[in-house]
Design a protein around this motif. Sequence first.
Motif, PDB file in Angstrom:
ATOM      1  N   LYS A 164       1.985   3.948  -3.345  1.00  0.00           N
ATOM      2  CA  LYS A 164       2.814   4.891  -4.711  1.00  0.00           C
ATOM      3  C   LYS A 164       1.814   4.500  -6.067  1.00  0.00           C
ATOM      4  O   LYS A 164       2.399   5.602  -6.923  1.00  0.00           O
ATOM      5  N   SER A 196      -1.005   4.286  -6.575  1.00  0.00           N
ATOM      6  CA  SER A 196      -2.436   4.996  -6.362  1.00  0.00           C
ATOM      7  C   SER A 196      -1.710   6.159  -7.140  1.00  0.00           C
ATOM      8  O   SER A 196      -2.665   7.761  -7.135  1.00  0.00           O
ATOM      9  N   GLY A 197      -0.227   6.568  -6.717  1.00  0.00           N
ATOM     10  CA  GLY A 197       0.218   7.979  -6.365  1.00  0.00           C
ATOM     11  C   GLY A 197      -1.163   9.168  -5.492  1.00  0.00           C
ATOM     12  O   GLY A 197      -0.757  10.395  -5.382  1.00  0.00           O
ATOM     13  N   GLU A 198      -1.850   8.513  -4.567  1.00  0.00           N
ATOM     14  CA  GLU A 198      -2.518   9.256  -3.672  1.00  0.00           C
ATOM     15  C   GLU A 198      -1.217  10.530  -2.389  1.00  0.00           C
ATOM     16  O   GLU A 198      -0.317   9.078  -2.600  1.00  0.00           O
ATOM     17  N   LYS A 199      -1.445  11.363  -2.076  1.00  0.00           N
ATOM     18  CA  LYS A 199      -0.955  11.405  -1.531  1.00  0.00           C
ATOM     19  C   LYS A 199      -0.884  11.469   0.069  1.00  0.00           C
ATOM     20  O   LYS A 199      -2.132  12.195   0.321  1.00  0.00           O
TER      21      LYS A 199
END
Length: 430
Positions: free
Chosen positions: A339, A341-344
């Motif tokens: 969450k 890191s904002g990585e999807k």
Amino acid sequence: QGTRDHPPAQAALRDRLLAAVVACFKRHGAAAIDTPVLELRETLLGKYGEEAKLIYELQDQGGELLALRYDLTVPFARYLAMNKVTNMKRYHVAKVYRRDNPATTRGRYREFYQCDFDIAGRFDPMIPDAECLKIVHEILSDLQLGDFLIKVNDRRILNGVFAVCGIPDSKFLTTCSTVDKLDKVPWEEVRSEMVGEKGLSPEAADRIGEYVQLHGGLDLIERLLQDPKLSQNKLAKEGLGDMKLLFEYLTLFGITGKISFDLSLARGLDYYTGVIFEAVLLQQENDHVEEPVSVGSVAGGGRYDGLVGMFDPKGRKVPCVGVSIGIERIFSILEQRLKASGEKLRTTETQVLVATPQKHLLAVRLKLISELWDAGIKAEMLYKKDPKLLKQLQYCEDMGIPLAAIVGEQELTDGVVKLRDVVTRQEVRM
């Protein structure tokens, strides 16, 4: 109610996590087994000590009293006894159930996964035990969760400590479960529970306190082997001798930097008989703190040589040692990290989307996608007769699908397929 649904992104993260753990178990030569979620109530009762109150018992529906499994260790011991298996290295990944007070922020649920690795059989001392610790070290290193510490102790050393401090045998187990709280509450609270609730004398509690606050490595083991009181106790001496051997093997594995011989480690379960261990993640609160702070246990286990014998009609014993990886807590940590890191995270593994740029080409897409599926390629298409090309390419971007196989009128005439790299937008005709 202490349970939860896992949407696709969480399920994908969990799969990735479980795959890493199982890969380690397989690397060490373990075979998988599975046991039922339901066990006879009598199978589970009397194996967990004070924890037994957390067992989910089911209503009597015609003569059989059943319960949901509380862990994977007791069913494994029952399995060995029932099938007369005396030698096995196994892993088991499955859900277990506990009527606990849920603390979902800390990864504590009533239904959760456990990942267990166990070695059953008569072997030379401490070789399987050392391998279990190596496995914990490998998994926590592979998952890159940050700094961790594996605490190790031995039930025999603890029992020796209780004996030389004047605790009667009948109070060993309850004293053990009180000492087990030392990682969560300060010594003063543990001491007052010993005296107030468990009925120990203040002097005995203080004597225990002198030992259970010690932690170190080989040097501490040597020191305790020379201890005038402990060295006279047969159990403690045995336990310390084995602990010394264990540390020698861990030195050969090159992992003693992360291992601490910790006399406060007790592990509340009744079935442990020898070495016990627990791995905790450490968090540097800030630069001013000398001692790293533990953010909770992420693995635990130990030796339980008497459990299989409880299920064998002739009481035949099969020595066992095992470890359980606390997958829920690790999952919570990785989830928070993702969450932040904002990585999807991709939720599917689709390699290619079959797309068409003009109308009336549904038949072409269906034929091509069928060929791809039959060739073992992970492929998708949109469930519309005439989707717009932009919509199809947008779907690729949303789902992280790397390639689009595009077939239009021109491609049909030329007998080719246009392969488009969704990210770079480069195209090749094939």
